[in-house]
Design a protein around this motif. Structure first.
Motif, short mmCIF file in Angstrom:
data_model
loop_
_atom_site.label_atom_id
_atom_site.label_comp_id
_atom_site.label_asym_id
_atom_site.label_seq_id
_atom_site.Cartn_x
_atom_site.Cartn_y
_atom_site.Cartn_z
N GLU A 40 0.85 -1.18 0.00
CA GLU A 40 0.00 0.00 0.00
C GLU A 40 0.88 1.23 0.00
N ILE A 41 0.59 2.16 -0.90
CA ILE A 41 1.30 3.43 -0.94
C ILE A 41 0.27 4.51 -0.64
N PRO A 42 0.43 5.22 0.47
CA PRO A 42 -0.55 6.25 0.81
C PRO A 42 -0.63 7.34 -0.25
N THR A 43 -1.80 7.92 -0.40
CA THR A 43 -2.01 9.01 -1.34
C THR A 43 -1.23 10.23 -0.89
N VAL B 178 3.40 -4.17 5.38
CA VAL B 178 2.88 -4.92 6.53
C VAL B 178 1.48 -5.44 6.17
N GLY B 179 1.27 -6.71 6.41
CA GLY B 179 -0.03 -7.31 6.11
C GLY B 179 -0.15 -7.83 4.69
N THR B 180 0.89 -7.62 3.87
CA THR B 180 0.88 -8.14 2.50
C THR B 180 0.97 -9.66 2.58
N ASP B 181 0.12 -10.35 1.84
CA ASP B 181 0.07 -11.80 1.87
C ASP B 181 1.07 -12.38 0.88
N PHE B 182 2.19 -12.85 1.39
CA PHE B 182 3.17 -13.55 0.57
C PHE B 182 2.96 -15.04 0.82
N PRO B 183 2.42 -15.78 -0.15
CA PRO B 183 2.07 -17.18 0.08
C PRO B 183 3.27 -18.12 0.22
N GLU B 184 4.43 -17.69 -0.30
CA GLU B 184 5.61 -18.55 -0.19
C GLU B 184 6.86 -17.70 -0.35
N ALA B 185 8.00 -18.30 -0.03
CA ALA B 185 9.28 -17.62 -0.19
C ALA B 185 9.54 -17.38 -1.67
N GLY B 186 10.25 -16.31 -1.97
CA GLY B 186 10.58 -16.01 -3.36
C GLY B 186 10.70 -14.52 -3.60
N ARG B 187 10.81 -14.17 -4.87
CA ARG B 187 10.90 -12.76 -5.27
C ARG B 187 9.53 -12.32 -5.77
N TYR B 188 9.08 -11.17 -5.28
CA TYR B 188 7.83 -10.57 -5.71
C TYR B 188 8.18 -9.22 -6.34
N SER B 189 7.82 -9.05 -7.61
CA SER B 189 8.17 -7.83 -8.33
C SER B 189 6.95 -6.95 -8.54
N TYR B 190 7.14 -5.67 -8.30
CA TYR B 190 6.07 -4.68 -8.45
C TYR B 190 6.55 -3.55 -9.34
N THR B 191 5.67 -3.05 -10.18
CA THR B 191 5.94 -1.85 -10.94
C THR B 191 5.29 -0.70 -10.19
N VAL B 192 6.08 0.33 -9.89
CA VAL B 192 5.58 1.48 -9.14
C VAL B 192 5.66 2.69 -10.06
N TYR C 293 9.46 2.56 -11.58
CA TYR C 293 10.42 1.77 -10.80
C TYR C 293 9.98 0.32 -10.75
N ARG C 294 10.96 -0.59 -10.66
CA ARG C 294 10.66 -1.99 -10.38
C ARG C 294 11.14 -2.27 -8.96
N MET C 295 10.21 -2.67 -8.12
CA MET C 295 10.53 -2.96 -6.73
C MET C 295 10.46 -4.47 -6.53
N ASP C 296 11.59 -5.07 -6.22
CA ASP C 296 11.66 -6.50 -5.97
C ASP C 296 11.74 -6.74 -4.46
N VAL C 297 10.76 -7.49 -3.96
CA VAL C 297 10.68 -7.83 -2.54
C VAL C 297 11.07 -9.30 -2.41
N TYR C 298 12.11 -9.58 -1.64
CA TYR C 298 12.60 -10.94 -1.44
C TYR C 298 12.09 -11.46 -0.10
N VAL C 299 11.32 -12.54 -0.17
CA VAL C 299 10.72 -13.15 1.02
C VAL C 299 11.41 -14.48 1.29
N VAL C 300 11.78 -14.69 2.55
CA VAL C 300 12.45 -15.94 2.93
C VAL C 300 11.63 -16.66 3.98
N GLU C 301 11.84 -17.98 4.04
CA GLU C 301 11.16 -18.79 5.05
C GLU C 301 12.12 -18.99 6.21
N LYS C 302 11.68 -18.60 7.39
CA LYS C 302 12.49 -18.74 8.60
C LYS C 302 12.20 -20.08 9.26
#
Length: 124
Positions: free
Chosen positions: A1-4, A25-39, A64-73
């Protein structure tokens, strides 16, 4: 979420800035990996600015391309490990490349959109 982000007519002074944080915060990442967003910026002005001899609004075409890397702890929980942002278009919409500093120092943060509002006889 990006506030207005919005500006009032009293905000339009030389080099006026507003900062907002992207909240994952609260973004549902179903599994570990790279999630890419165009902003990119949503080019709207309310009320709209119609270009005249004395007034013009130039909106940023940056992308911009924003890559979010999610890992499994241990224990199976998922968490964000790192975020990497690359600029793919400059403010004029021309293709560009390069990693962007998104560190904590807002004055050095390169993840931004630069808009220009011109008004008055000096605009011509």
């Amino acid at each position: 979420e990006i506030p207005t982000i919005s500006f009032e007519t009293t905000d339009f002074w030389y080099n006026y800035k507003k900062l907002r944080k992207i909240n994952l915060v609260g973004t549902d990442f179903p599994e570990a990996g790279r999630y890419s967003y165009t902003v990119e910026e949503n080019e709207t002005a309310n009320p709209s600015v119609t270009e005249t001899a004395y007034e013009k609004l130039i909106m940023s075409d940056a992308e911009y391309r924003m890559d979010v890397y999610v890992v499994e702890k241990t224990g199976g929980t998922l968490e964000i490990d790192k975020i990497i942002v690359n600029k793919t278009k400059d403010d004029k919409g021309k293709a560009t490349t390069g990693k962007v500093d998104i560190g904590g120092d807002a004055s050095k943060n390169g993840f931004n959109f630069v808009n220009t509002y011109c008004t008055g006889s000096w605009y011509r």
